[in-house]
Design a protein around this motif. Sequence first.
Motif, mmCIF file in Angstrom:
data_model
loop_
_atom_site.group_PDB
_atom_site.id
_atom_site.type_symbol
_atom_site.label_atom_id
_atom_site.label_comp_id
_atom_site.label_asym_id
_atom_site.label_seq_id
_atom_site.Cartn_x
_atom_site.Cartn_y
_atom_site.Cartn_z
ATOM 1 N N ALA A 195 -22.840 18.915 -23.687
ATOM 2 C CA ALA A 195 -22.478 17.816 -23.258
ATOM 3 C C ALA A 195 -22.477 16.674 -24.914
ATOM 4 O O ALA A 195 -21.872 15.735 -24.473
ATOM 5 C CB ALA A 195 -23.389 17.373 -22.455
ATOM 6 N N TYR A 196 -23.421 17.047 -25.944
ATOM 7 C CA TYR A 196 -23.454 16.131 -26.893
ATOM 8 C C TYR A 196 -22.898 16.736 -28.081
ATOM 9 O O TYR A 196 -23.619 16.361 -29.464
ATOM 10 C CB TYR A 196 -25.040 15.797 -26.872
ATOM 11 C CG TYR A 196 -25.479 14.911 -25.629
ATOM 12 C CD1 TYR A 196 -25.005 13.871 -24.765
ATOM 13 C CD2 TYR A 196 -25.795 15.803 -24.504
ATOM 14 C CE1 TYR A 196 -25.702 13.393 -23.327
ATOM 15 C CE2 TYR A 196 -26.606 14.939 -23.247
ATOM 16 C CZ TYR A 196 -25.613 13.450 -22.448
ATOM 17 O OH TYR A 196 -26.696 13.281 -21.737
ATOM 18 N N ILE A 197 -22.725 17.488 -27.796
ATOM 19 C CA ILE A 197 -22.157 18.633 -29.219
ATOM 20 C C ILE A 197 -21.338 17.499 -30.481
ATOM 21 O O ILE A 197 -21.730 17.965 -31.984
ATOM 22 C CB ILE A 197 -21.296 19.498 -28.679
ATOM 23 C CG1 ILE A 197 -21.571 20.918 -30.243
ATOM 24 C CG2 ILE A 197 -20.258 19.407 -28.500
ATOM 25 C CD1 ILE A 197 -23.121 21.409 -30.512
ATOM 26 N N ASP A 198 -20.594 16.893 -29.972
ATOM 27 C CA ASP A 198 -19.514 15.637 -30.832
ATOM 28 C C ASP A 198 -20.245 14.816 -31.542
ATOM 29 O O ASP A 198 -20.354 14.537 -32.548
ATOM 30 C CB ASP A 198 -18.473 16.123 -29.718
ATOM 31 C CG ASP A 198 -17.570 16.943 -29.361
ATOM 32 O OD1 ASP A 198 -17.489 17.383 -30.074
ATOM 33 O OD2 ASP A 198 -17.452 16.111 -27.750
ATOM 34 N N GLU B 222 -41.463 5.417 -31.676
ATOM 35 C CA GLU B 222 -41.559 6.400 -32.430
ATOM 36 C C GLU B 222 -40.341 6.919 -31.548
ATOM 37 O O GLU B 222 -39.590 6.746 -30.764
ATOM 38 C CB GLU B 222 -42.410 7.645 -31.807
ATOM 39 C CG GLU B 222 -43.788 7.530 -32.746
ATOM 40 C CD GLU B 222 -44.991 8.773 -31.960
ATOM 41 O OE1 GLU B 222 -44.243 9.485 -31.563
ATOM 42 O OE2 GLU B 222 -46.102 8.330 -31.837
ATOM 43 N N VAL B 223 -39.394 7.601 -32.727
ATOM 44 C CA VAL B 223 -38.241 8.557 -32.072
ATOM 45 C C VAL B 223 -37.968 9.493 -32.537
ATOM 46 O O VAL B 223 -38.097 10.314 -34.115
ATOM 47 C CB VAL B 223 -37.475 7.023 -32.717
ATOM 48 C CG1 VAL B 223 -35.895 7.421 -32.279
ATOM 49 C CG2 VAL B 223 -36.998 6.176 -33.012
ATOM 50 N N THR B 224 -37.244 10.561 -31.593
ATOM 51 C CA THR B 224 -37.335 11.477 -31.991
ATOM 52 C C THR B 224 -36.005 11.777 -32.540
ATOM 53 O O THR B 224 -35.037 10.991 -32.844
ATOM 54 C CB THR B 224 -36.460 12.681 -31.295
ATOM 55 O OG1 THR B 224 -35.751 12.346 -30.502
ATOM 56 C CG2 THR B 224 -37.994 13.012 -30.146
ATOM 57 N N GLN B 225 -35.520 12.828 -33.544
ATOM 58 C CA GLN B 225 -34.215 13.592 -34.605
ATOM 59 C C GLN B 225 -33.441 13.954 -33.868
ATOM 60 O O GLN B 225 -33.371 14.815 -33.216
ATOM 61 C CB GLN B 225 -35.211 14.376 -34.975
ATOM 62 C CG GLN B 225 -33.028 15.113 -36.055
ATOM 63 C CD GLN B 225 -32.766 13.664 -37.057
ATOM 64 O OE1 GLN B 225 -33.646 13.293 -37.707
ATOM 65 N NE2 GLN B 225 -31.205 13.862 -36.786
ATOM 66 N N SER B 226 -32.265 12.746 -33.400
ATOM 67 C CA SER B 226 -31.552 12.767 -32.532
ATOM 68 C C SER B 226 -29.753 13.131 -33.442
ATOM 69 O O SER B 226 -29.539 12.574 -33.764
ATOM 70 C CB SER B 226 -31.111 11.292 -30.859
ATOM 71 O OG SER B 226 -30.333 11.569 -30.504
ATOM 72 N N ASP B 227 -29.067 14.531 -32.779
ATOM 73 C CA ASP B 227 -27.896 14.665 -32.720
ATOM 74 C C ASP B 227 -26.905 14.359 -31.339
ATOM 75 O O ASP B 227 -26.477 14.739 -31.376
ATOM 76 C CB ASP B 227 -27.450 16.050 -32.772
ATOM 77 C CG ASP B 227 -27.992 16.275 -34.451
ATOM 78 O OD1 ASP B 227 -27.661 15.399 -35.674
ATOM 79 O OD2 ASP B 227 -29.400 17.548 -35.017
ATOM 80 N N ALA B 228 -27.542 13.413 -30.580
ATOM 81 C CA ALA B 228 -27.022 13.068 -29.580
ATOM 82 C C ALA B 228 -26.655 12.174 -29.585
ATOM 83 O O ALA B 228 -26.268 10.347 -30.507
ATOM 84 C CB ALA B 228 -27.166 13.601 -28.482
ATOM 85 N N ASN B 229 -25.637 10.549 -28.343
ATOM 86 C CA ASN B 229 -25.049 9.639 -28.398
ATOM 87 C C ASN B 229 -26.429 9.037 -27.090
ATOM 88 O O ASN B 229 -26.742 7.939 -26.506
ATOM 89 C CB ASN B 229 -23.924 9.911 -27.579
ATOM 90 C CG ASN B 229 -24.167 9.612 -26.220
ATOM 91 O OD1 ASN B 229 -24.965 10.328 -25.384
ATOM 92 N ND2 ASN B 229 -23.143 9.193 -25.603
#
Length: 355
Positions: free
Chosen positions: A181-184, A284-291
Amino acid sequence: MNRFIDKKYVSLKAYIPGEQPRDKKYIKLNTNESPYPPSPAVLEAVNSNEAAELRLYSDPTSKRLKTAIAEYLGVGEDMVFVSNGSDESLNFLFMAFCEKGAAFADITYGFYKVFAELYGKKMNIIPLKGDFTIDTDKFAESRETLFIANPNAPTGIFLPLAEIEKLLLSNRDRLVVVDEAYIDFGGESAVSLLGKYDNLAVVQTFSKSRQLAGARIGFTVASPEITAGLEKIKYSTNPYNVNRLSELCGTLAMKDRAYFDKTRNMIIKTREKTKKELAARGFEVTQSDANFLFVKCPYCSGRDFYEKLKERGILVRYLGGERAEDYVRVTVGSDGEMDSFIKAADCIKKETQKI
Ligand SMILES: *Cc1c(COP(=O)(O)O)cnc(C)c1O
């Protein structure tokens, strides 16, 4: 107790969508929609002539849309199954491709559990590791159909393709579903592995990166064999699953590469900026590759953070659960929306530190 519904559904816990409140205008950062409108090509095409065509059924094969998706991904049309949102793809995959049950993470898309329960499938829930990454060894050992959201939701963390490949190789007779769903927004798609593995199904959506959440369009890319199976289920439940207007909008959105690239790049840029600003304030924020960002407030509980933001007109998603109770999931909106979010976070920080 409902007198008429089948007994087996009485205790079913349905999926709870993010709030869509109407009481006042919020900055909506709770359901991972795009802050931008659909492609100008889509806006122009939806007119009264097209609306008049609604008297006719939609094309049950969604041919134009399927062709546009196949061309974009560089796969055969017999490998593309088009669905009413990606939720429908997932619905069919749980319904008909989980003979040995379903395995998924403890912290992931909440709908997996609902589908598994709906269809009475055996569930193997595999905890994420302490750092919220996927425990690929445990997944590899399991026997069930695997469901991996990649990047995962609500953490945003991307599992490298080499790990997905390990899972595909762990048992070539077991299906691996990768929900992209968040790959882009930064990850690398497993579609590139489809030439090598026929036990892979990749699910994607137009809801997050193509500004069409309300049009309900998703798709699965997989071997022709799996695709034919999904078509069979579709023709056994809802042959006209994608409506006429949505099919038109999806086709045009898929073809407008420039707009797609522009908007996803804007979101990635805003995400990185917001992440830095949060980190500078002790969040604290995770390493996100999403929106979206998965954010831990050091000053109050996740629920309090959610409620205090809501009081200030900003909606985020609080998912709760034992391991995620300190966190909220924040959709990346426009730069202006994220400025408001950071300002509100600053106020909450001040307010809670006083206590
Ligand atoms: C949003 C989302 C979906 C569902 O998307 P639709 O295409 O709108 O049905 C599926 N999987 C994940 C992980 C999501 O976050």
